[in-house]
Design an enzyme around this catalytic site. Structure first.
Site, short mmCIF file in Angstrom:
data_model
loop_
_atom_site.label_atom_id
_atom_site.label_comp_id
_atom_site.label_asym_id
_atom_site.label_seq_id
_atom_site.Cartn_x
_atom_site.Cartn_y
_atom_site.Cartn_z
N LYS A 172 65.78 44.83 56.37
CA LYS A 172 65.67 45.62 55.19
C LYS A 172 66.08 44.83 53.81
O LYS A 172 67.07 44.23 53.48
CB LYS A 172 66.69 47.03 55.11
N THR A 176 72.29 55.91 45.74
CA THR A 176 71.59 55.55 46.65
C THR A 176 72.59 55.36 47.85
O THR A 176 72.47 55.19 49.00
CB THR A 176 70.79 54.30 46.62
N GLY A 231 74.44 56.32 51.21
CA GLY A 231 73.98 56.70 52.51
C GLY A 231 72.42 56.39 53.01
O GLY A 231 71.92 56.80 53.96
N THR A 232 71.71 55.27 52.18
CA THR A 232 70.36 54.87 52.50
C THR A 232 70.39 54.41 53.79
O THR A 232 69.46 54.63 54.59
CB THR A 232 69.95 53.78 51.62
N GLY A 233 71.10 53.35 54.32
CA GLY A 233 71.06 52.75 55.60
C GLY A 233 71.34 53.59 56.77
O GLY A 233 70.45 53.84 57.74
N CYS A 234 72.61 54.60 56.49
CA CYS A 234 72.64 55.65 57.48
C CYS A 234 71.39 56.48 57.80
O CYS A 234 70.78 56.95 58.97
CB CYS A 234 73.81 56.58 57.29
#
Length: 263
Positions: A173, A204, A206-209
């Site tokens: 990412k 932003t 929580g983007t990865g989860c």
């Protein structure tokens, strides 16, 4: 029948990341979300004020309870704070006939450590080898492999370094790089570059989860890895664009943006 997806992750009391983000994502994408809580955090828009890891036996019991009765079409992992937890979850996934999306969570959006340094070797040697897709961001790539990515062209090197630990696919990412939000998905031979415009929005959390859960949701529906990642990227891009202020710090992405008639 609605596909079932199991998230194995920590609880975020602020509702923007962790188990809460995972379940919201799964609902938005039309799958049945189930959960194994690995840790409880005291967390808000300003950071993580405390974290309490659950005992391995509690994590194992939750997992077996769901998988043995209900079954799963995909598994997603997030915060696994200790080496003991990482190894137990890796063993459970290895015995489950379903794709696994591993988000090797190391630090929170605010820079708070969510993985003990002693657990890194277990992530490398136990968890990554059972991953269908691993989804590290650039900080996590550096933690796991020592490779530091400062430009788009270095993402290939990062992907190769992660693939050496055994996941079938890796999604690097590149959200921390300047310019467009660029990610690289590869299995070492097949390569997919995913680009989206960068939205000028600081909210932003929580983007990865959310991305990892979206990938797991699409895999559970029977999509191929490249298809699942492309669909997940589209969903997350919309969620980031719609991210909203909450509290005094960094607000969450909007998991329900499509419910509001925007997509």
């Amino acid at each position: 029948m609605i596909p079932g997806v199991l998230t194995v992750a920590g609880s975020d009391s602020g509702g923007g990341a962790g188990i809460q983000a995972d379940l919201k994502t799964m609902l938005a994408l039309g799958v049945h979300g189930m959960s194994v809580v690995t840790a409880v955090t005291a967390q808000n828009s300003l950071g993580v004020q405390g974290a309490w890891e659950l005992p391995v036996e509690a994590v194992r019991a939750q997992y077996r309870s769901v998988v043995d009765d209900i079954g799963v079409q995909a598994v997603k992992t997030g915060m696994l704070a200790s080496a003991e937890l990482v190894e137990a979850v890796a063993e459970l996934i290895a015995g489950t006939d379903a794709p696994a999306v591993v988000d090797p969570v190391g630090v929170s959006k605010h820079g708070d450590a969510l993985l003990a340094a002693s657990a890194l070797d277990s992530v490398r040697t136990k968890l990554l080898p059972v991953a269908t897709v691993a989804t590290p961001n650039l900080d996590e790539v550096a933690q796991i492999t020592g490779v530091r990515v400062e430009s788009e062209r270095e993402m290939r090197e990062a992907a190769a370094a992660v693939l050496e630990y055994g996941p079938r696919w890796v999604l690097i990412k590149g959200g921390h790089l300047p310019g467009d939000a660029v990610d690289l998905l590869t299995d070492g031979s097949d390569e997919h570059w995913l680009r989206a415009p960068r939205h000028d929005n600081r909210h932003t959390h929580g983007t990865g989860c959310t991305l990892a859960s979206a990938i797991a949701s699409e895999l559970a529906k029977g999509r191929s890895v490249p298809e699942a990642v492309a669909e997940a990227k589209q969903y997350v891009t919309g969620a980031v664009a719609a991210g909203f202020a909450l509290g005094g710090g960094i607000g969450p992405v909007d998991h329900g943006w499509r419910f509001r008639g925007d997509g």
